[in-house]
Structures are given as structure tokens and as C-alpha cells.
Design a protein around this motif. Structure first.
Motif, mmCIF file in Angstrom:
data_model
loop_
_atom_site.group_PDB
_atom_site.id
_atom_site.type_symbol
_atom_site.label_atom_id
_atom_site.label_comp_id
_atom_site.label_asym_id
_atom_site.label_seq_id
_atom_site.Cartn_x
_atom_site.Cartn_y
_atom_site.Cartn_z
ATOM 1 N N HIS A 1 48.892 -39.686 -5.328
ATOM 2 C CA HIS A 1 47.593 -40.031 -5.910
ATOM 3 C C HIS A 1 46.472 -39.110 -5.451
ATOM 4 N N SER A 2 46.807 -37.985 -4.812
ATOM 5 C CA SER A 2 45.753 -37.155 -4.236
ATOM 6 C C SER A 2 44.797 -36.608 -5.290
ATOM 7 N N LYS A 3 45.319 -36.365 -6.472
ATOM 8 C CA LYS A 3 44.506 -35.733 -7.513
ATOM 9 C C LYS A 3 44.209 -36.684 -8.672
ATOM 10 N N TYR A 4 45.092 -37.646 -8.875
ATOM 11 C CA TYR A 4 44.974 -38.525 -10.031
ATOM 12 C C TYR A 4 44.928 -39.989 -9.578
ATOM 13 N N TYR A 5 44.491 -40.858 -10.501
ATOM 14 C CA TYR A 5 44.628 -42.295 -10.258
ATOM 15 C C TYR A 5 45.044 -42.955 -11.575
ATOM 16 N N ASP A 6 45.720 -44.113 -11.446
ATOM 17 C CA ASP A 6 46.263 -44.781 -12.637
ATOM 18 C C ASP A 6 45.213 -45.684 -13.263
ATOM 19 N N THR A 7 45.174 -45.683 -14.588
ATOM 20 C CA THR A 7 44.210 -46.535 -15.289
ATOM 21 C C THR A 7 44.865 -47.153 -16.516
ATOM 22 N N ARG A 8 44.281 -48.223 -17.007
ATOM 23 C CA ARG A 8 44.691 -48.816 -18.289
ATOM 24 C C ARG A 8 43.557 -48.522 -19.263
ATOM 25 N N VAL A 9 43.889 -47.877 -20.378
ATOM 26 C CA VAL A 9 42.855 -47.457 -21.327
ATOM 27 C C VAL A 9 42.862 -48.373 -22.549
ATOM 28 N N TYR A 10 41.700 -48.944 -22.839
ATOM 29 C CA TYR A 10 41.509 -49.746 -24.048
ATOM 30 C C TYR A 10 40.609 -48.949 -24.994
ATOM 31 N N VAL A 11 40.851 -49.090 -26.290
ATOM 32 C CA VAL A 11 40.010 -48.382 -27.269
ATOM 33 C C VAL A 11 39.359 -49.404 -28.191
ATOM 34 N N TYR B 1 31.704 -34.466 -9.649
ATOM 35 C CA TYR B 1 32.119 -35.525 -10.577
ATOM 36 C C TYR B 1 31.983 -36.866 -9.859
ATOM 37 N N MET B 2 31.085 -37.709 -10.373
ATOM 38 C CA MET B 2 30.785 -38.974 -9.691
ATOM 39 C C MET B 2 30.921 -40.162 -10.649
ATOM 40 N N MET B 3 30.961 -41.339 -10.074
ATOM 41 C CA MET B 3 30.882 -42.562 -10.870
ATOM 42 C C MET B 3 29.724 -43.393 -10.354
ATOM 43 N N PHE B 4 28.837 -43.799 -11.258
ATOM 44 C CA PHE B 4 27.667 -44.588 -10.864
ATOM 45 C C PHE B 4 27.788 -46.003 -11.440
ATOM 46 N N ASP C 1 34.972 -36.947 -7.586
ATOM 47 C CA ASP C 1 34.748 -36.534 -6.192
ATOM 48 C C ASP C 1 34.200 -37.693 -5.365
ATOM 49 N N GLY C 2 33.404 -38.540 -6.030
ATOM 50 C CA GLY C 2 32.816 -39.638 -5.270
ATOM 51 C C GLY C 2 32.285 -40.719 -6.189
ATOM 52 N N LEU C 3 31.755 -41.761 -5.584
ATOM 53 C CA LEU C 3 31.116 -42.816 -6.375
ATOM 54 C C LEU C 3 30.061 -43.524 -5.545
ATOM 55 N N LYS D 1 30.022 -42.574 -1.753
ATOM 56 C CA LYS D 1 31.238 -42.562 -0.922
ATOM 57 C C LYS D 1 32.246 -41.617 -1.565
ATOM 58 N N THR D 2 33.167 -41.154 -0.771
ATOM 59 C CA THR D 2 34.287 -40.393 -1.319
ATOM 60 C C THR D 2 35.063 -41.326 -2.240
ATOM 61 N N PHE D 3 35.539 -40.794 -3.388
ATOM 62 C CA PHE D 3 36.178 -41.666 -4.362
ATOM 63 C C PHE D 3 37.388 -42.388 -3.774
ATOM 64 N N ASP D 4 37.406 -43.676 -3.992
ATOM 65 C CA ASP D 4 38.530 -44.505 -3.573
ATOM 66 C C ASP D 4 38.693 -45.551 -4.678
ATOM 67 N N GLU D 5 39.862 -45.562 -5.322
ATOM 68 C CA GLU D 5 40.009 -46.441 -6.484
ATOM 69 C C GLU D 5 39.903 -47.919 -6.144
ATOM 70 N N ASP D 6 39.972 -48.246 -4.866
ATOM 71 C CA ASP D 6 39.813 -49.651 -4.471
ATOM 72 C C ASP D 6 38.435 -50.195 -4.871
ATOM 73 N N TYR D 7 37.435 -49.298 -4.888
ATOM 74 C CA TYR D 7 36.090 -49.736 -5.284
ATOM 75 C C TYR D 7 36.040 -50.173 -6.746
ATOM 76 N N LEU D 8 37.009 -49.717 -7.544
ATOM 77 C CA LEU D 8 36.997 -50.030 -8.984
ATOM 78 C C LEU D 8 37.525 -51.434 -9.273
ATOM 79 N N ASN D 9 38.178 -52.041 -8.289
ATOM 80 C CA ASN D 9 38.785 -53.358 -8.522
ATOM 81 C C ASN D 9 37.741 -54.388 -8.941
ATOM 82 N N GLY D 10 37.978 -55.001 -10.089
ATOM 83 C CA GLY D 10 37.047 -56.015 -10.581
ATOM 84 C C GLY D 10 36.014 -55.446 -11.527
#
Lengths: 111, 384
Positions: free
Chosen positions: B43-53, B266-269, B92-94, B202-211
């Protein structure tokens, strides 16, 4: 009442009504802006620039043909030729976009 | 990829109030940086997601395993379908959510408080089910920027007003400018959400995306340059107009160039989206998930606005007519002040008219941006 006095009165009343409508518009705008329009304060250049603008041209009361000279002088990209590395996500999106464009073009041939 | 509780294997959700991952099953909590990723190398470069359209507006909504999407967060339409599981480039971060859903609702409701213009039924729609937290992709750029402007302005020359022209050109270096990386969200809307404070990132960590929902940047480098140039132009133009000592200053024409440095981040706000329908039109009000700032324009009750306009008109006319009658009754005073009264009325009328019309046009433009369907059309139009 003669014609000119009548005309004067009509203009005067027209002005009053126009002023009334204008003030009404202004008040409605102020109230909607106060209660319904949120978040219109924007970040300014100061928030992102460590230094002030370095002016290259600052001329008042210029002749009408100035625009031609101004755009002739600054119409060329001053950063032309600078090479940059592009983040992978942006490259991936460009690739995806070009594939979609190619697909659309191919579909057009068959329709 | 879902992160599971190490005590009970329950799903962990990020809580903005505590800034910790919490297990809804056993109540354990963890710091996101302490949760171990067993496939860190993979997972160093990628993370898994579910995409809805969204089949209505075309938006892509991304969720982690912990959340299923039931409607489009952009246009509020329920016609959203699961599309694919995707590997996405890690940002890179969020900036983690710091405003909770309850606080976002409170901030929106505070705008309704004693607001006679907003339809009452909208207040009833401001419930947790209609509010979704979404991490919006942004590019944080440093850039060199050059702009040349040809401006006009009005100056007094004796008793008359003449139009003069001005020439300005300048260059500036900007740092840490956030550029919204999603084509679906209008840059004019995302600009209203600022400022975001990068100190909390923070440095990107997909755990922050939970919820929460998230979205990946769908723009190309060309789009980024175009958005960055537009963003800098808006700020530069505001500054340039201030340098002209005239009234009614307008930029007649301008030309501008931007050069983004090598290191766009590349950030997420975090943004809360409150989506609702009123008179069959969808609206989206946004709340900055870091500062709590509310951005958008609420629809209004037409009958209330008409009543307000009529009352104001009657009051204004009464005051003007009574004042004039008072002056007319005094012949001496009338003769001396009549020209000034006329000049004053015409000036007041012209000023109020121009300001009122310009202001109402701006509010209507903002309302159209808030109507989500138009956000989409607007972005498509501007970004080609």
C-alpha cells in the motif's frame, strides 16, 4: 398648469418613484446578502504571497492604443521552456482522458 | 481497505471530536498513526477504494469499506450505483476532519436562526442523514505568476465625469495556494471554503477516511495550470483594481501566465456537504470541515421577499414625500434647497440602483452555484 410645469412635475415624480424603487432594491439585496448568502469572504493575495506584487508597468491615463503595446509586450509566456516533473496522479488522469477521447472518436466512426 | 479493531475485529471510524479511530462494537479507540497496516509495502503508493458513480450528474464518489453510498453527495440524487473497486494513488497528505457532523449542523442551523427569508421546511431537512463528510482533493501549489491588465476608471474633470484608461503589469510568487482538484466542484464554490490551515495537515493515512467519503483528483496537469491561473488572476485583479485612483474601476482586458513549481502537493481537505431539495431543485451548502465556515446561498420564500419589497417601497416613499411636503410648505426654504434636494435624490437613486442591481445579480449567481445541477454545468462549461 402649463405644459412645462406639468412636464417638470412628471419628471420630479418619476425621479421620486425611481429613487423609491432603487432604495427598495438596495434594501432587499442587503437583507438577502445578510441572511441567505454565506461565505463570500475570500482569501486575498496577501494570504498566499510572501512579497508584494513587483510592478513591471504602472501607467495612468494611457492613450487608447496602449492596450496593443501592453499586450504585445506581455503576450508571450515568460515561463516558456521551463520543464517540470508532473505528479503521477495528473499523468494518470491525462492518460485516462486521452483514452476516453480516442474511444469517443472511434464511436463517432460507427454512428 | 477497512481497518479493523485489534481487540474485537469491529470496524473503526474516525471521530473528528477526539481525532481518534473508534470501534463502534467494543468502544476501543486508537490514534490513526498507531494502527498498523499489515500490507504497508503493497500500500506504499496506492490505497483501495470503492467507486460509486452518479448516473444523474456523472460524479464519482469514493468510499472506504466502512461506508456504503446511497446518494450522490454532489447533487443529492439517489441514482448512484456501485462501479468498481479501484486502487488510487495515495495523496501526500490530508487535513483530518476537526468539525463533527453535529457541529456542522449547528453551524448551518445558526444561519436559519431568526432568518425570516429561508423557507421553514429547509430547516427540517438539516438532519444528519442529509449531511455527508467528504475529503475533497486539492493541489497545493507554489508558482510564479505574471499578469498585464488594461483598465478603465471614471474621474471627475470639473463638473463632468470622464473615463480614463490605465495600464498595469506585474509579477508575483505565490506559496501554498490550494487548487481544488475535482472537476465536479466549481472553483468559485471551493474558493469560498478557504482558508484551510496547512499547519494541521498530516501525512496521508487511509485510516482518517473511515466513516467519510472521498474523491480523487480527476484533473490533468493542463487543467491544474488553468485552475491555478484563474485562481491567481482573481486575487491579482483584486489587488490591481485597488492601485487605480478612480471610481467604477473595471478591468477591460487582461493576459496572464502561471508557472507551477515542481512540487505541487496532493492533499485531501475535509468538507461537509448538506444536500437538500426545494421546489424540485437540488441545493448543496458546504461547511469547511476544519474551520466550520459555511458557504453557499439558501433559497428564499418569494412571498416573503415580495412583502419585504412592498413594505420597504411604501415606507421609503412615505418618508420622501413627507420630507418634500415639509420643504414645499416653506416657500423660502424650498427656493433655496430645491436644486440640492433634486440632486441629492437623483444621486441617491442612482447609487442605490447600481449597488442593488449588482448585489442582487451576485446573489443570484451564487444561488445558481449552490443549485448543484448548475455547479456541474458551470464546471463543465468552464473547464471545457
Amino acid at each position: 398648469m402649463n405644459d412645462s410645469a406639468f412636464l417638470m412635475n412628471a419628471v420630479f415624480i418619476g425621479m421620486l418613484v425611481f429613487t423609491g424603487i432603487s432604495i427598495t432594491l438596495f434594501v432587499v439585496f442587503k437583507i438577502l446578502n445578510r441572511f441567505n448568502n454565506f461565505g463570500d469572504s475570500f482569501c486575498k493575495m496577501d494570504d498566499y504571497a510572501p512579497r508584494a506584487i513587483h510592478f513591471l508597468r504602472d501607467i495612468d491615463d494611457v492613450p487608447s492604443n496602449e492596450k496593443r503595446f501592453l499586450f504585445a509586450e506581455y503576450g508571450e509566456n515568460p515561463y516558456e521552456g521551463r520543464q517540470h516533473t508532473i505528479p503521477e496522479q495528473l499523468l494518470k488522469n491525462a492518460k485516462k482522458e486521452s483514452i476516453e477521447e480516442q474511444f469517443d472518436q472511434d464511436m463517432e466512426k460507427y454512428t | 481497505m477497512a481497518v479493523l479493531c485489534s481487540n474485537c475485529a469491529g470496524k473503526l471510524i474516525f471521530n473528528p471530536a477526539t481525532q481518534r479511530l473508534e470501534c463502534a462494537t467494543c468502544g476501543s479507540s486508537f490514534r490513526p498513526e498507531d494502527v498498523e497496516d499489515k500490507n504497508a509495502e503493497l500500500h506504499s503508493k496506492y490505497y483501495d477504494t470503492r467507486v460509486y458513480v452518479c448516473s444523474h450528474c456523472g460524479a464519482e464518489v469514493i468510499t472506504s469499506d466502512t461506508e456504503a453510498s446511497s446518494f450522490c453527495v454532489y447533487c443529492g440524487n439517489p441514482a448512484i450505483v456501485f462501479d468498481r473497486i479501484s486502487k488510487e494513488y495515495k495523496p501526500d497528505g490530508l487535513i483530518p476532519f476537526q468539525v463533527t457532523k453535529e457541529e456542522a449542523i449547528k453551524n448551518i442551523k445558526a444561519r436559519f436562526h431568526r432568518n425570516p427569508m429561508v423557507p421553514k421546511e429547509i430547516m427540517g431537512k438539516c438532519v444528519p442523514e442529509n449531511i455527508r463528510g467528504i475529503y475533497v482533493p486539492y493541489w497545493v501549489i507554489n508558482a510564479d505568476y505574471t499578469e498585464a491588465d488594461y483598465l478603465s476608471g471614471e474621474v471627475k474633470r470639473g463638473k463632468s465625469t470622464v473615463t480614463k484608461y490605465y495600464s498595469r503589469a506585474g509579477e508575483i510568487t505565490v506559496k501554498n495556494v490550494p487548487i481544488d482538484g475535482s472537476k465536479i466542484l466549481s472553483d468559485d464554490i471551493s474558493r469560498k471554503l478557504e482558508p484551510f490551515y496547512l499547519e494541521d495537515s498530516k501525512t496521508f493515512d487511509e485510516d482518517y477516511l473511515n466513516g467519510f467519503y472521498s474523491n480523487t483528483s480527476d484533473m490533468t496537469y493542463f487543467d491544474l495550470k488553468k485552475s491555478a491561473a484563474y485562481r491567481c488572476h482573481k486575487m491579482f485583479a483584486d489587488e490591481i483594481v485597488k492601485t487605480v485612483k478612480a471610481k467604477n474601476v473595471k478591468i477591460q482586458d487582461s493576459i496572464y501566465w502561471v508557472d507551477i513549481y515542481d512540487d505541487p502537493v496532493y492533499m485531501m481537505f475535509p468538507v461537509w456537504f448538506f444536500t437538500f431539495k426545494y421546489n424540485d431543485k437540488p441545493y448543496t451548502i458546504l461547511v469547511n470541515g476544519q474551520s466550520g465556515k459555511v458557504a453557499g446561498t439558501m433559497p428564499w420564500q418569494k412571498n416573503r421577499v415580495i412583502a419585504l419589497a412592498v413594505t420597504t417601497f411604501v415606507l421609503v416613499m412615505t418618508v420622501i414625500v413627507l420630507s418634500i411636503l415639509g420643504v414645499i410648505n416653506n416657500e423660502l426654504l424650498f427656493a433655496s434647497v430645491a436644486p440640492y434636494v433634486l440632486a441629492g435624490i437623483s444621486l441617491l437613486g442612482t447609487y442605490s440602483f447600481t449597488r442593488g442591481i449588482a448585489g442582487l445579480r451576485r446573489i443570484y449567481k451564487n444561488l445558481r452555484l449552490t443549485q448543484s445541477e448548475d455547479i456541474f454545468k458551470y464546471v463543465k462549461k468552464r473547464q471545457g
